[in-house]
Scaffold this motif. Structure first.
Motif, PDB file in Angstrom:
ATOM      1  N   UNK A  31     -15.784  22.979  57.726  1.00  0.00           N
ATOM      2  CA  UNK A  31     -16.055  21.980  56.703  1.00  0.00           C
ATOM      3  C   UNK A  31     -14.868  21.842  55.750  1.00  0.00           C
ATOM      4  N   UNK A  32     -14.734  20.684  55.151  1.00  0.00           N
ATOM      5  CA  UNK A  32     -13.645  20.455  54.198  1.00  0.00           C
ATOM      6  C   UNK A  32     -14.066  20.817  52.776  1.00  0.00           C
ATOM      7  N   UNK A  33     -15.315  21.202  52.604  1.00  0.00           N
ATOM      8  CA  UNK A  33     -15.820  21.545  51.271  1.00  0.00           C
ATOM      9  C   UNK A  33     -15.567  23.026  51.010  1.00  0.00           C
ATOM     10  N   UNK A  34     -14.959  23.312  49.865  1.00  0.00           N
ATOM     11  CA  UNK A  34     -14.758  24.695  49.456  1.00  0.00           C
ATOM     12  C   UNK A  34     -15.256  24.864  48.019  1.00  0.00           C
ATOM     13  N   UNK A  35     -15.183  26.078  47.506  1.00  0.00           N
ATOM     14  CA  UNK A  35     -15.702  26.395  46.179  1.00  0.00           C
ATOM     15  C   UNK A  35     -15.001  25.571  45.091  1.00  0.00           C
ATOM     16  N   UNK A  36     -13.698  25.469  45.188  1.00  0.00           N
ATOM     17  CA  UNK A  36     -12.927  24.732  44.176  1.00  0.00           C
ATOM     18  C   UNK A  36     -13.350  23.264  44.152  1.00  0.00           C
ATOM     19  N   UNK A  37     -13.502  22.662  45.324  1.00  0.00           N
ATOM     20  CA  UNK A  37     -13.907  21.255  45.394  1.00  0.00           C
ATOM     21  C   UNK A  37     -15.340  21.068  44.890  1.00  0.00           C
ATOM     22  N   UNK A  38     -16.238  21.989  45.219  1.00  0.00           N
ATOM     23  CA  UNK A  38     -17.623  21.888  44.784  1.00  0.00           C
ATOM     24  C   UNK A  38     -17.718  21.836  43.258  1.00  0.00           C
ATOM     25  N   UNK A  39     -16.938  22.695  42.564  1.00  0.00           N
ATOM     26  CA  UNK A  39     -17.024  22.746  41.106  1.00  0.00           C
ATOM     27  C   UNK A  39     -16.181  21.684  40.404  1.00  0.00           C
ATOM     28  N   UNK A  40     -15.226  21.054  41.092  1.00  0.00           N
ATOM     29  CA  UNK A  40     -14.343  20.085  40.449  1.00  0.00           C
ATOM     30  C   UNK A  40     -14.665  18.634  40.790  1.00  0.00           C
ATOM     31  N   UNK A  41     -15.140  18.372  41.982  1.00  0.00           N
ATOM     32  CA  UNK A  41     -15.346  17.007  42.455  1.00  0.00           C
ATOM     33  C   UNK A  41     -16.574  16.370  41.794  1.00  0.00           C
ATOM     34  N   UNK A  42     -16.421  15.181  41.189  1.00  0.00           N
ATOM     35  CA  UNK A  42     -17.563  14.491  40.588  1.00  0.00           C
ATOM     36  C   UNK A  42     -18.658  14.136  41.598  1.00  0.00           C
ATOM     37  N   UNK A  43     -18.325  14.070  42.865  1.00  0.00           N
ATOM     38  CA  UNK A  43     -19.319  13.752  43.886  1.00  0.00           C
ATOM     39  C   UNK A  43     -20.403  14.827  43.972  1.00  0.00           C
ATOM     40  N   UNK A  44     -20.099  16.042  43.521  1.00  0.00           N
ATOM     41  CA  UNK A  44     -21.051  17.146  43.585  1.00  0.00           C
ATOM     42  C   UNK A  44     -21.722  17.423  42.247  1.00  0.00           C
ATOM     43  N   UNK A  45     -21.545  16.558  41.256  1.00  0.00           N
ATOM     44  CA  UNK A  45     -22.108  16.792  39.918  1.00  0.00           C
ATOM     45  C   UNK A  45     -23.633  16.906  39.963  1.00  0.00           C
ATOM     46  N   UNK A  46     -24.277  16.031  40.686  1.00  0.00           N
ATOM     47  CA  UNK A  46     -25.738  16.053  40.759  1.00  0.00           C
ATOM     48  C   UNK A  46     -26.239  17.318  41.468  1.00  0.00           C
ATOM     49  N   UNK A  47     -25.557  17.713  42.520  1.00  0.00           N
ATOM     50  CA  UNK A  47     -25.915  18.926  43.246  1.00  0.00           C
ATOM     51  C   UNK A  47     -25.742  20.150  42.342  1.00  0.00           C
ATOM     52  N   UNK A  48     -24.670  20.167  41.539  1.00  0.00           N
ATOM     53  CA  UNK A  48     -24.473  21.270  40.597  1.00  0.00           C
ATOM     54  C   UNK A  48     -25.597  21.319  39.564  1.00  0.00           C
ATOM     55  N   UNK A  49     -26.077  20.144  39.101  1.00  0.00           N
ATOM     56  CA  UNK A  49     -27.162  20.100  38.124  1.00  0.00           C
ATOM     57  C   UNK A  49     -28.463  20.640  38.724  1.00  0.00           C
ATOM     58  N   UNK A  50     -28.796  20.212  39.940  1.00  0.00           N
ATOM     59  CA  UNK A  50     -29.997  20.726  40.604  1.00  0.00           C
ATOM     60  C   UNK A  50     -29.884  22.231  40.842  1.00  0.00           C
TER      61      UNK A  50
END
Length: 160
Positions: A31-50
């Protein structure tokens, strides 16, 4: 996805990730998703909130569930209800109080209870029990009394 029938391996090698699911070896592309991208990318903001709501709701639901007789799916139901209230903007203290009122009703007062062996049954307020339990301890203490985890309706066995 491809299935491998020989020895189990896990990890990522040459862009392929190997893992085991239900005793079956599986492989997929890395996968192209890593920890740094998960916490920085706005595309994951909703997932971080949940994820943050779940991190708050799950331990609270677990404490409430442990005060009740076991019932399949009840802990998930309590967690989901708390997450819905948090999502709607209800304060955490208010949401927890709603859950306590819904799932841990106050016990009826018992006039006198005979001794049971070396222990005495004491009427305990479930709201106080929830607030003063320590999930890591085998014996809990409420108002200076050690409490066993044995559940007998709305009463708890207390060691004297």
């Amino acid at each position: 996805m491809a299935t491998i029938t020989y020895t189990y391996i896990s990890g990522t090698f040459n862009g392929l990730t190997f893992y085991v699911v239900n005793g079956r070896q599986m492989v997929r592309t890395k996968t192209s998703i890593n920890k740094k991208r998960f916490y920085a990318d706005p595309a994951f903001a909703r997932l971080r909130q949940y994820s943050a709501w779940l991190q708050i709701a799950s331990p609270i639901a677990s404490k409430i569930y442990r005060q009740l007789p076991p019932q399949k799916g009840l802990q998930q139901q309590i967690t989901g209800q708390l997450m819905q209230w948090l999502k709607k903007g209800v304060a955490l203290a208010v949401a927890v109080q709603r859950l306590i009122d819904a799932y841990l009703p106050k016990p009826k007062t018992v006039a006198s209870i005979p001794a049971v062996g070396d222990a005495t049954v004491v009427d305990v307020d479930a709201h106080q029990m929830f607030r003063h339990t320590d999930s890591n301890a085998s014996l809990q203490v409420l108002n200076g009394l050690p409490l066993r985890t044995g559940y007998t309706g709305r009463q708890y066995l207390t060691t004297i």
